[in-house]
Scaffold this active site. Structure first.
Site, mmCIF file in Angstrom:
data_model
loop_
_atom_site.group_PDB
_atom_site.id
_atom_site.type_symbol
_atom_site.label_atom_id
_atom_site.label_comp_id
_atom_site.label_asym_id
_atom_site.label_seq_id
_atom_site.Cartn_x
_atom_site.Cartn_y
_atom_site.Cartn_z
ATOM 1 N N LYS A 45 0.833 -1.216 0.000
ATOM 2 C CA LYS A 45 0.000 0.000 0.000
ATOM 3 C C LYS A 45 0.859 1.253 0.000
ATOM 4 C CE LYS A 45 -1.608 1.818 3.906
ATOM 5 N NZ LYS A 45 -1.334 3.216 4.262
ATOM 6 N N ASN A 46 1.832 1.314 0.890
ATOM 7 C CA ASN A 46 2.608 2.545 1.054
ATOM 8 C C ASN A 46 3.588 2.795 -0.081
ATOM 9 O OD1 ASN A 46 1.169 3.159 3.286
ATOM 10 N ND2 ASN A 46 2.681 2.381 4.732
ATOM 11 N N ARG A 115 -4.259 11.413 3.603
ATOM 12 C CA ARG A 115 -3.100 12.242 3.961
ATOM 13 C C ARG A 115 -1.991 12.123 2.933
ATOM 14 N NH1 ARG A 115 -1.314 14.167 7.534
ATOM 15 N NH2 ARG A 115 0.702 13.356 6.967
ATOM 16 N N CYS A 139 -4.528 12.928 12.170
ATOM 17 C CA CYS A 139 -5.406 11.751 12.088
ATOM 18 C C CYS A 139 -5.393 11.064 13.442
ATOM 19 C CB CYS A 139 -4.936 10.828 10.970
ATOM 20 S SG CYS A 139 -3.465 9.913 11.416
ATOM 21 N N ARG A 144 0.586 14.684 12.654
ATOM 22 C CA ARG A 144 1.112 14.491 11.280
ATOM 23 C C ARG A 144 1.422 15.826 10.582
ATOM 24 N NH1 ARG A 144 -0.951 9.188 9.660
ATOM 25 N NH2 ARG A 144 0.801 9.098 8.226
ATOM 26 N N PRO A 145 2.320 16.646 11.135
ATOM 27 C CA PRO A 145 2.669 17.908 10.477
ATOM 28 C C PRO A 145 3.427 17.659 9.169
ATOM 29 C CG PRO A 145 4.156 17.450 12.297
ATOM 30 C CD PRO A 145 3.094 16.383 12.332
ATOM 31 N N VAL A 146 3.549 18.687 8.327
ATOM 32 C CA VAL A 146 4.275 18.553 7.056
ATOM 33 C C VAL A 146 5.378 19.606 6.913
ATOM 34 C CG1 VAL A 146 2.382 17.416 5.836
ATOM 35 C CG2 VAL A 146 2.509 19.947 5.893
ATOM 36 N N LEU A 148 8.500 19.517 7.426
ATOM 37 C CA LEU A 148 9.742 19.063 6.786
ATOM 38 C C LEU A 148 9.592 19.044 5.260
ATOM 39 C CD1 LEU A 148 10.657 16.102 9.185
ATOM 40 C CD2 LEU A 148 11.656 18.402 9.141
ATOM 41 N N ASP A 332 4.139 0.442 12.033
ATOM 42 C CA ASP A 332 2.964 -0.162 11.396
ATOM 43 C C ASP A 332 2.746 -1.616 11.793
ATOM 44 O OD1 ASP A 332 3.433 1.609 8.224
ATOM 45 O OD2 ASP A 332 2.776 2.269 10.208
ATOM 46 N N VAL A 354 7.309 6.724 17.193
ATOM 47 C CA VAL A 354 7.138 7.404 15.897
ATOM 48 C C VAL A 354 5.885 8.285 15.879
ATOM 49 C CG1 VAL A 354 6.854 7.081 13.402
ATOM 50 C CG2 VAL A 354 8.388 5.571 14.703
ATOM 51 N N ARG A 424 -8.917 0.307 4.134
ATOM 52 C CA ARG A 424 -7.966 1.257 3.563
ATOM 53 C C ARG A 424 -6.650 0.586 3.209
ATOM 54 N NH1 ARG A 424 -6.040 4.945 7.262
ATOM 55 N NH2 ARG A 424 -4.697 5.365 5.470
HETATM 56 C C1 EPZ Z 1 4.414 6.854 6.298
HETATM 57 O O1 EPZ Z 1 3.669 7.946 6.835
HETATM 58 C C2 EPZ Z 1 3.405 5.715 6.142
HETATM 59 N N1 EPZ Z 1 2.330 6.152 5.284
HETATM 60 C C3 EPZ Z 1 2.838 5.340 7.514
HETATM 61 O O2 EPZ Z 1 1.997 4.197 7.350
HETATM 62 C C4 EPZ Z 1 3.976 4.938 8.424
HETATM 63 O O3 EPZ Z 1 3.481 4.693 9.711
HETATM 64 C C5 EPZ Z 1 5.009 6.093 8.503
HETATM 65 O O4 EPZ Z 1 5.462 6.439 7.182
HETATM 66 C C6 EPZ Z 1 6.230 5.704 9.325
HETATM 67 O O5 EPZ Z 1 6.809 4.564 8.850
HETATM 68 C C7 EPZ Z 1 2.522 6.125 3.945
HETATM 69 O O6 EPZ Z 1 3.550 5.807 3.421
HETATM 70 C C8 EPZ Z 1 1.360 6.541 3.103
HETATM 71 P P1 EPZ Z 1 6.511 10.126 8.568
HETATM 72 P P2 EPZ Z 1 4.315 9.421 6.882
HETATM 73 O O7 EPZ Z 1 6.529 11.387 7.806
HETATM 74 O O8 EPZ Z 1 5.166 9.613 5.700
HETATM 75 C C9 EPZ Z 1 6.692 13.364 12.032
HETATM 76 C C10 EPZ Z 1 0.118 2.820 7.710
HETATM 77 O O9 EPZ Z 1 -0.360 2.300 8.734
HETATM 78 N N2 EPZ Z 1 6.816 14.398 10.974
HETATM 79 O O10 EPZ Z 1 7.698 9.253 8.500
HETATM 80 O O11 EPZ Z 1 3.233 10.374 7.113
HETATM 81 C C11 EPZ Z 1 5.295 12.752 12.062
HETATM 82 O O12 EPZ Z 1 4.392 13.549 12.750
HETATM 83 C C12 EPZ Z 1 0.618 4.277 7.727
HETATM 84 O O13 EPZ Z 1 0.232 2.237 6.626
HETATM 85 C C13 EPZ Z 1 7.078 15.707 11.349
HETATM 86 O O14 EPZ Z 1 7.206 15.995 12.547
HETATM 87 O O15 EPZ Z 1 5.222 9.271 8.188
HETATM 88 C C14 EPZ Z 1 5.531 11.432 12.737
HETATM 89 O O16 EPZ Z 1 5.484 11.574 14.124
HETATM 90 C C15 EPZ Z 1 0.329 4.970 9.013
HETATM 91 N N3 EPZ Z 1 7.150 16.657 10.372
HETATM 92 C C16 EPZ Z 1 6.933 11.071 12.255
HETATM 93 O O17 EPZ Z 1 7.524 12.264 11.732
HETATM 94 C C17 EPZ Z 1 6.998 16.366 9.049
HETATM 95 O O18 EPZ Z 1 7.058 17.253 8.188
HETATM 96 C C18 EPZ Z 1 6.919 10.001 11.155
HETATM 97 O O19 EPZ Z 1 6.142 10.471 10.096
HETATM 98 C C19 EPZ Z 1 6.742 15.023 8.691
HETATM 99 C C20 EPZ Z 1 6.662 14.054 9.680
#
Ligand code: EPZ
Length: 465
Positions: A45-46, A115, A139, A144-146, A148, A332, A354, A424
């Protein structure tokens, strides 16, 4: 062989999506059966979500194979079609043509439901020099901030304004082309690494992403882009170097198997004391999960290059787990392993590092007789000899999988609400478990109520618990 289905409007994709239902389905699981046989693992999926998004970078035909049939995949398809992309689907093959992207603004009502669609800001900006994408809200598992993602794009020369819940980005000067840059990520975010890697693919010059995420899905994205003529090196390490190119060409690419789905079935074998096998998998992608299963007393053997077999043990032993970015233990898989540790002898400590709110399955497992206490982002699990079936509510995607696993191990029947979470991220999960000899059935809630005095739990009440 089903007919090619040309998808020109996002309406064409809607029939496949579940509409909010007055009589939502619930899953009834009868525990206590052992499983046997082999299960096929679907595409990841991811990976599918981000590779379909990356096709926006290419103005020629892209063929993706091993695309899982999931609600989230349908949603990202809808978003691309709303931007003017043509999709043709045939079984697990998706043909994508983004030669004519007519819009750089992704519709709120679609993005707000997924997202991961925020990642489209990278390829849209790289391809069109402008992008307007709704700010993805938080969520159930975290804020889940963006930041970065946005900061990296700014370093590549994008002007990014966040107004009215929309992220408006456009490239100043340089004929609207992003510039290569050196980007250090404060946290190895998967999404930020993917967004910036896609953006840098068509940028002028070289981009270096340091402290990058190393997940297999990041590597799959880099391999997909390189198959279209991109120049990406170092994916899978903490430093990724991208030499921008002016355009990409067509490709025919197969998505990697889903390691999280595979881990869910590994735990299914362990928690039901069953010997089952699964393929295709990439065993290295499951190193952390297999190591933890061995600590718990469950053997996992690799057969050939892409098949795993669970050798069960009746003495499940407690162990500690801390979720970390890859190659650490994946967040996950945390909920699924917690269901297993609930039945393991002794005390286990699970620390979720995480996401800040990803222990919401605990009260539901406790409803089934588990003995788990939560303190901040730690869960202390006292193993119990058995779980008993109960009505429970899934609060997010992986929590829903954990409840199915607990239901398979429990005495009696478990009734799971909130299946929209499960759909999902798991393709045909019930059919796969039925194929392994499990007893479960998806029925309308009204039928479950009629059958046995099942009274649905008010999930809103859960939130306050
Ligand atoms: C991806 O989410 C996956 N989703 C998630 O899978 C997975 O849990 C996650 O990576 C970690 O492995 C998809 O690929 C679609 P991150 P993502 O950015 O990219 C913080 C599932 O169950 N962060 O690595 O959104 C954030 O808040 C899903 O399949 C910032 O602080 O994860 C989190 O605490 C759930 N600022 C941490 O980093 C930012 O700009 C990890 O988030 C971005 C992230």
């Amino acid at each position: 062989m089903s007919e090619d289905k040309l998808i020109t409007t996002h309406q064409a994709l809607i029939p496949t999506l579940p509409s909010p239902d007055a009589d939502p389905a619930v899953l009834q699981v009868w525990g206590g059966s052992s499983l046997q046989g082999h299960v096929k693992i679907s595409g990841a999926k991811n990976s599918a979500l981000v590779l379909i998004t990356a096709a926006l970078l290419c103005s020629e035909d892209c063929r993706l194979r091993n695309v899982p049939s999931l609600v989230d995949v349908t949603r990202i398809g809808q978003i691309l079609v709303s931007l003017g992309v043509k999709l043709k689907q045939q079984d697990d093959i998706l043909n994508i043509n983004a030669s004519t992207i007519s819009k750089s603004k992704a519709p709120y009502e679609l993005v707000s439901q997924l997202r991961a669609s925020f990642f489209a800001i990278g390829p849209l900006l790289a391809r069109l020099g402008s992008a307007c994408v709704p700010l993805p809200g938080g969520c159930t598992i975290g804020a889940r901030p963006v930041a970065l993602h946005v900061r990296g794009l700014q370093l590549m020369g994008a002007d990014v304004q966040i107004e009215h819940g929309m992220v408006n980005a456009h490239v100043r000067g340089n004929r609207g082309r992003l510039q290569g840059a050196k980007i250090y990520l404060d946290y190895p975010s998967v999404g930020a690494t993917e967004t910036l890697m896609m953006a840098a693919t068509l940028a002028q010059g070289e981009t270096i992403i340091e402290n990058a995420a190393q997940e297999p899905e990041v590597v799959d994205l880099a391999n997909f882009c390189n198959s279209m003529g991109a120049k990406i090196r170092g994916a899978g390490t903490n430093t990724i170097v991208i030499s921008g190119v002016s355009r990409l060409h067509s490709t025919d690419y197969s998505i990697i198997p889903d390691r999280v789905e595979a881990a869910t079935f590994l735990v299914a074998g362990a928690i039901t004391y069953s010997e089952i096998s699964m393929s295709p998998v990439v065993p290295e992608h499951l190193t952390a999960a297999i190591a933890k299963l061995q600590d718990i007393g469950v053997q996992v053997v690799t057969e050939g290059s892409d098949c795993l077999r669970v050798i069960p043990s009746h003495n499940l032993v407690a162990t500690d787990i801390e979720t970390l970015p890859y190659p650490g233990f994946p967040t996950d898989m945390q909920a699924q392993f917690m269901a297993l540790l609930a039945l393991s002898e002794g005390n286990s400590l699970v620390s979720e590092t995480v996401f800040e709110n990803r222990l919401r399955h605990v009260p539901e497992l406790n409803r089934m007789g588990a003995d788990i206490r939560v303190k901040n982002n730690h869960a202390i699990i006292r193993g119990v000899p058995l779980l008993t079936g109960a009505p429970v509510v899934a609060t997010d995607l992986r929590a829903s999988a954990a409840l199915v696993l607990a239901g398979l191990a429990a005495q009696g029947k478990t009734t799971i609400q909130g299946l929209h979470h499960l759909d999902r991220g798991y393709e045909n999960l019930e059919a796969k478990f039925l194929g392994l000899g499990a007893k479960l059935e998806r029925v309308p809630q009204s039928v479950a109520i009629a059958n046995d005095a099942f009274s649905p739990i008010n999930s809103d009440a859960l939130i306050s618990s």
